[in-house]
Write a protein that holds these residues in place. Structure first.
Motif, PDB file in Angstrom:
ATOM      1  N   LEU A 294     -32.479  63.359  47.535  1.00  0.00           N
ATOM      2  CA  LEU A 294     -33.481  62.847  46.598  1.00  0.00           C
ATOM      3  C   LEU A 294     -32.784  62.373  45.324  1.00  0.00           C
ATOM      4  CD1 LEU A 294     -36.089  65.743  46.993  1.00  0.00           C
ATOM      5  CD2 LEU A 294     -36.338  63.422  47.885  1.00  0.00           C
ATOM      6  N   TYR A 295     -33.338  61.342  44.698  1.00  0.00           N
ATOM      7  CA  TYR A 295     -32.838  60.915  43.388  1.00  0.00           C
ATOM      8  C   TYR A 295     -33.916  61.290  42.366  1.00  0.00           C
ATOM      9  CZ  TYR A 295     -30.470  58.508  39.699  1.00  0.00           C
ATOM     10  OH  TYR A 295     -29.811  58.261  38.530  1.00  0.00           O
ATOM     11  N   VAL A 296     -33.642  62.352  41.621  1.00  0.00           N
ATOM     12  CA  VAL A 296     -34.680  62.964  40.792  1.00  0.00           C
ATOM     13  C   VAL A 296     -34.380  62.750  39.311  1.00  0.00           C
ATOM     14  CG1 VAL A 296     -35.842  65.138  40.237  1.00  0.00           C
ATOM     15  CG2 VAL A 296     -35.109  64.682  42.579  1.00  0.00           C
ATOM     16  N   ILE A 297     -35.292  62.061  38.627  1.00  0.00           N
ATOM     17  CA  ILE A 297     -35.158  61.870  37.177  1.00  0.00           C
ATOM     18  C   ILE A 297     -36.151  62.792  36.462  1.00  0.00           C
ATOM     19  CG2 ILE A 297     -34.387  59.477  37.407  1.00  0.00           C
ATOM     20  CD1 ILE A 297     -37.297  58.643  36.595  1.00  0.00           C
ATOM     21  N   ARG A 298     -36.001  62.907  35.158  1.00  0.00           N
ATOM     22  CA  ARG A 298     -37.017  63.629  34.377  1.00  0.00           C
ATOM     23  C   ARG A 298     -37.531  62.731  33.264  1.00  0.00           C
ATOM     24  NH1 ARG A 298     -35.536  68.058  31.309  1.00  0.00           N
ATOM     25  NH2 ARG A 298     -33.311  67.850  31.782  1.00  0.00           N
ATOM     26  N   HIS A 299     -38.820  62.904  32.951  1.00  0.00           N
ATOM     27  CA  HIS A 299     -39.431  62.168  31.843  1.00  0.00           C
ATOM     28  C   HIS A 299     -40.495  63.082  31.245  1.00  0.00           C
ATOM     29  CE1 HIS A 299     -41.746  59.163  29.640  1.00  0.00           C
ATOM     30  NE2 HIS A 299     -40.734  58.322  29.795  1.00  0.00           N
ATOM     31  N   PRO A 300     -40.576  63.151  29.897  1.00  0.00           N
ATOM     32  CA  PRO A 300     -41.545  64.069  29.271  1.00  0.00           C
ATOM     33  C   PRO A 300     -42.999  63.740  29.627  1.00  0.00           C
ATOM     34  CG  PRO A 300     -40.393  62.741  27.606  1.00  0.00           C
ATOM     35  CD  PRO A 300     -39.706  62.518  28.911  1.00  0.00           C
ATOM     36  N   GLU A 301     -43.285  62.462  29.897  1.00  0.00           N
ATOM     37  CA  GLU A 301     -44.646  62.073  30.307  1.00  0.00           C
ATOM     38  C   GLU A 301     -44.606  61.633  31.764  1.00  0.00           C
ATOM     39  OE1 GLU A 301     -47.274  62.272  28.314  1.00  0.00           O
ATOM     40  OE2 GLU A 301     -46.137  62.909  26.541  1.00  0.00           O
ATOM     41  N   ARG A 302     -44.154  62.526  32.608  1.00  0.00           N
ATOM     42  CA  ARG A 302     -43.917  62.197  34.015  1.00  0.00           C
ATOM     43  C   ARG A 302     -45.131  61.596  34.731  1.00  0.00           C
ATOM     44  NH1 ARG A 302     -43.442  66.283  37.864  1.00  0.00           N
ATOM     45  NH2 ARG A 302     -45.471  66.978  37.105  1.00  0.00           N
ATOM     46  N   ASP A 303     -46.307  62.204  34.529  1.00  0.00           N
ATOM     47  CA  ASP A 303     -47.488  61.730  35.268  1.00  0.00           C
ATOM     48  C   ASP A 303     -47.841  60.288  34.899  1.00  0.00           C
ATOM     49  OD1 ASP A 303     -47.551  64.148  36.525  1.00  0.00           O
ATOM     50  OD2 ASP A 303     -49.140  64.998  35.263  1.00  0.00           O
ATOM     51  N   GLN A 304     -47.700  59.968  33.608  1.00  0.00           N
ATOM     52  CA  GLN A 304     -47.960  58.604  33.143  1.00  0.00           C
ATOM     53  C   GLN A 304     -46.987  57.627  33.774  1.00  0.00           C
ATOM     54  OE1 GLN A 304     -51.091  58.879  31.860  1.00  0.00           O
ATOM     55  NE2 GLN A 304     -50.323  57.116  30.694  1.00  0.00           N
ATOM     56  N   LEU A 305     -45.716  58.012  33.776  1.00  0.00           N
ATOM     57  CA  LEU A 305     -44.676  57.157  34.363  1.00  0.00           C
ATOM     58  C   LEU A 305     -44.959  56.934  35.847  1.00  0.00           C
ATOM     59  CD1 LEU A 305     -41.922  55.681  34.396  1.00  0.00           C
ATOM     60  CD2 LEU A 305     -40.828  57.908  34.684  1.00  0.00           C
ATOM     61  N   GLN A 306     -45.330  58.001  36.547  1.00  0.00           N
ATOM     62  CA  GLN A 306     -45.602  57.868  37.977  1.00  0.00           C
ATOM     63  C   GLN A 306     -46.773  56.911  38.222  1.00  0.00           C
ATOM     64  OE1 GLN A 306     -47.010  61.331  40.297  1.00  0.00           O
ATOM     65  NE2 GLN A 306     -45.761  60.564  41.986  1.00  0.00           N
ATOM     66  N   LYS A 307     -47.802  57.043  37.388  1.00  0.00           N
ATOM     67  CA  LYS A 307     -48.987  56.186  37.533  1.00  0.00           C
ATOM     68  C   LYS A 307     -48.606  54.725  37.279  1.00  0.00           C
ATOM     69  CE  LYS A 307     -53.743  56.009  35.757  1.00  0.00           C
ATOM     70  NZ  LYS A 307     -53.722  55.107  34.595  1.00  0.00           N
ATOM     71  N   ASN A 308     -47.835  54.515  36.213  1.00  0.00           N
ATOM     72  CA  ASN A 308     -47.403  53.168  35.865  1.00  0.00           C
ATOM     73  C   ASN A 308     -46.571  52.542  36.995  1.00  0.00           C
ATOM     74  OD1 ASN A 308     -45.101  51.405  34.620  1.00  0.00           O
ATOM     75  ND2 ASN A 308     -46.813  51.267  33.173  1.00  0.00           N
ATOM     76  N   LEU A 309     -45.651  53.304  37.544  1.00  0.00           N
ATOM     77  CA  LEU A 309     -44.816  52.785  38.638  1.00  0.00           C
ATOM     78  C   LEU A 309     -45.671  52.458  39.857  1.00  0.00           C
ATOM     79  CD1 LEU A 309     -41.643  55.097  38.406  1.00  0.00           C
ATOM     80  CD2 LEU A 309     -41.856  52.715  37.685  1.00  0.00           C
ATOM     81  N   SER A 310     -46.623  53.334  40.127  1.00  0.00           N
ATOM     82  CA  SER A 310     -47.498  53.125  41.273  1.00  0.00           C
ATOM     83  C   SER A 310     -48.317  51.837  41.102  1.00  0.00           C
ATOM     84  CB  SER A 310     -48.388  54.356  41.432  1.00  0.00           C
ATOM     85  OG  SER A 310     -49.572  54.016  42.081  1.00  0.00           O
ATOM     86  N   GLU A 311     -48.771  51.566  39.871  1.00  0.00           N
ATOM     87  CA  GLU A 311     -49.521  50.324  39.612  1.00  0.00           C
ATOM     88  C   GLU A 311     -48.652  49.093  39.826  1.00  0.00           C
ATOM     89  OE1 GLU A 311     -52.499  52.481  36.409  1.00  0.00           O
ATOM     90  OE2 GLU A 311     -50.932  51.137  35.668  1.00  0.00           O
ATOM     91  N   GLN A 312     -47.338  49.288  39.689  1.00  0.00           N
ATOM     92  CA  GLN A 312     -46.440  48.151  39.908  1.00  0.00           C
ATOM     93  C   GLN A 312     -45.828  48.165  41.304  1.00  0.00           C
ATOM     94  OE1 GLN A 312     -44.179  46.850  36.378  1.00  0.00           O
ATOM     95  NE2 GLN A 312     -44.791  48.815  35.517  1.00  0.00           N
ATOM     96  N   GLY A 313     -46.427  48.941  42.183  1.00  0.00           N
ATOM     97  CA  GLY A 313     -46.018  48.906  43.590  1.00  0.00           C
ATOM     98  C   GLY A 313     -44.815  49.758  43.929  1.00  0.00           C
ATOM     99  N   VAL A 314     -44.481  50.731  43.088  1.00  0.00           N
ATOM    100  CA  VAL A 314     -43.352  51.610  43.401  1.00  0.00           C
ATOM    101  C   VAL A 314     -43.871  53.007  43.715  1.00  0.00           C
ATOM    102  CG1 VAL A 314     -41.223  52.687  42.571  1.00  0.00           C
ATOM    103  CG2 VAL A 314     -41.781  50.328  41.897  1.00  0.00           C
ATOM    104  N   GLN A 315     -43.596  53.445  44.947  1.00  0.00           N
ATOM    105  CA  GLN A 315     -44.067  54.757  45.371  1.00  0.00           C
ATOM    106  C   GLN A 315     -43.029  55.825  45.001  1.00  0.00           C
ATOM    107  OE1 GLN A 315     -44.298  55.245  49.623  1.00  0.00           O
ATOM    108  NE2 GLN A 315     -46.503  55.593  49.506  1.00  0.00           N
ATOM    109  N   THR A 316     -43.460  56.862  44.299  1.00  0.00           N
ATOM    110  CA  THR A 316     -42.557  57.964  43.933  1.00  0.00           C
ATOM    111  C   THR A 316     -43.174  59.276  44.401  1.00  0.00           C
ATOM    112  OG1 THR A 316     -43.633  58.211  41.800  1.00  0.00           O
ATOM    113  CG2 THR A 316     -41.683  56.774  41.867  1.00  0.00           C
ATOM    114  N   MET A 317     -42.406  60.350  44.331  1.00  0.00           N
ATOM    115  CA  MET A 317     -42.941  61.662  44.711  1.00  0.00           C
ATOM    116  C   MET A 317     -42.452  62.714  43.720  1.00  0.00           C
ATOM    117  SD  MET A 317     -43.886  61.549  48.485  1.00  0.00           S
ATOM    118  CE  MET A 317     -43.114  62.932  49.169  1.00  0.00           C
ATOM    119  N   ILE A 318     -43.040  63.919  43.819  1.00  0.00           N
ATOM    120  CA  ILE A 318     -42.642  64.998  42.918  1.00  0.00           C
ATOM    121  C   ILE A 318     -42.122  66.176  43.741  1.00  0.00           C
ATOM    122  CG2 ILE A 318     -43.455  66.651  41.173  1.00  0.00           C
ATOM    123  CD1 ILE A 318     -45.601  64.482  40.461  1.00  0.00           C
ATOM    124  N   HIS A 319     -40.865  66.552  43.498  1.00  0.00           N
ATOM    125  CA  HIS A 319     -40.253  67.685  44.231  1.00  0.00           C
ATOM    126  C   HIS A 319     -39.770  68.721  43.221  1.00  0.00           C
ATOM    127  CE1 HIS A 319     -39.801  64.197  46.965  1.00  0.00           C
ATOM    128  NE2 HIS A 319     -40.108  65.089  47.881  1.00  0.00           N
TER     129      HIS A 319
END
Ligand code: PLP
Length: 374
Positions: A294-319
């Motif tokens: 897995l390539y795992v990054i961290r971001h203080p507003e992780r959920d927002q980042l995930q939502k934003n990426l998903s809106e731009q067609g990038v699928q991510t996951m949380i492990h």
């Protein structure tokens, strides 16, 4: 759309070979405990650099069976403790408690996400018998200090190698490297389809240099039976199907090449992601080679980042979004405090990484991540 993991594409590369061996198994009329499993066990042991490999039904069973065999061998008994990282996947912990052993959680290192070896010693009690190291996200968890602790307290070390097949530990820059799966007293592998070496269904394996341990693991996984209809232990039914062994024999040939491709993707991310709010995974590259499950990054507003990426067609996951001690399954442990683990669970995000994601996708994904601002 960039999918998180395209299994169809991964297995398509080997489709001809996979179909060929599948039809051989179908025609053979022999579906369990046959020559394909034997061949895979020989190949896996050689690839890992150990004397014994035993195929089992899945990674969780591999972990369970190692501990169960250690109980049968007299190394530990019900009520004893096994140290385990607090941020691991739940299977590591289930394997311990399922055997009547007590999981003793130790915090991970915030930089590598692997067990913080400097915090092990203070957790050891009279009842501690083993340490489970988890090579999380594909990165080796091992050090000379860990070896010293093992010696000093006479502990067993079990490796959860579900995410790290092919990773190597190099004690010094000029010494020979040792593969994960050959570092501890015994190791568990998972060949769940999404793992670096994925079967086309469930499968797992145990590796060890302890001949007796290997023999008992094999017996326990076969109804505790050495001779048909005679049961020496209260065992399980946990065997690797011939068809999965046949598939894995095909794919094992390519695992090092696949891992190299993952390393290239990781290198692109490492060089390309410059967003200052994002923490990139830190690696101990000098002493170990990472296989980037897995390539795992961290971001203080992780959920927002995930939502934003998903809106731009990038699928991510949380492990993983919920650490074991916060799971309902372990509600009696919910008062325990593991601040590093909890912070990690709130901030981590896994970006797509695999052997089939192409350079263009990685470049576009890197741009998308860099352009995200809070
Ligand atoms: C996948 C995984 C397991 C369990 O493997 P299964 O084959 O799914 O049972 C155990 N530990 C870790 C760290 C894993 O990632």
């Amino acid at each position: 759309m960039i999918s998180f993991l395209d299994l169809q594409k991964i297995n398509k590369r080997y489709a001809e070979e996979l179909k060929q061996v599948a039809s051989e198994v179908i025609d053979s009329g022999w579906y369990l405990n046959g020559e394909r499993l034997q061949e895979f066990e020989t190949n896996l042991a050689a690839h890992t650099g150990v004397n014994h490999a035993v195929g089992v039904a899945n990674g969780l069973d591999a972990l369970r069976l190692i501990l169960r065999a250690w109980i049968e061998q007299g190394f530990m008994e019900k009520g004893d403790e096994v140290i385990v990282p607090a941020n691991t996947y739940i299977a590591s912990v289930f394997a311990i408690s399922d055997n009547g052993l007590t999981p003793l959680f130790v915090e991970p290192d915030i930089h590598t996400y692997n067990l913080d070896i400097s915090k092990i010693e203070e957790s050891i009690t009279e009842k501690t018998r083993a340490i489970m190291v988890v090579h999380l996200y594909g990165q080796v968890c091992w050090s000379p200090k860990l070896e010293k602790i093992k010696e000093k307290y006479q502990l067993k070390i079990i490796e959860d190698n579900a995410q790290a097949i092919g990773a190597k530990y190099m004690p010094h820059s000029n010494s020979a490297s040792v593969s994960t799966g050959a570092l501890g007293d015994a190791a568990a592998f998972s060949f769940y389809p999404g793992k670096n070496l994925g079967a086309l269904g469930d499968a797992g394996a145990v590796t060890t240099n302890d001949e007796q341990n290997a023999e008992i693991v094999r017996t326990l996984g076969n109804y505790g039976s050495r001779k048909k209809y005679y049961n020496d232990y209260q065992g399980l039914n946990s065997r690797m199907d011939e068809i999965q062994a046949a598939f894995l024999n095909v794919k094992l040939k390519y695992i090092d090449e696949e891992n190299d491709k993952r390393r290239k993707v990781a290198q692109h991310y490492i060089e390309g992601i410059t967003n200052p709010d994002i923490v990139l995974p830190s690696t101990t590259a000098l002493t170990s080679s990472h296989v980037w499950h897995l390539y795992v990054i961290r971001h203080p507003e992780r959920d927002q980042l995930q939502k934003n990426l998903s809106e731009q067609g990038v699928q991510t996951m949380i492990h993983y979004p919920v650490p074991p001690h916060k799971q309902l399954a372990y509600k009696h442990l919910s008062d325990e405090k593991f601040p590093v683990t909890e912070k990690i669970s709130e901030e981590v995000l896994s970006l797509p990484i695999s052997s089939v994601i192409d350079n263009e996708e990685v470049a576009s994904l890197t741009d998308t991540v860099n352009s995200y601002a809070q």
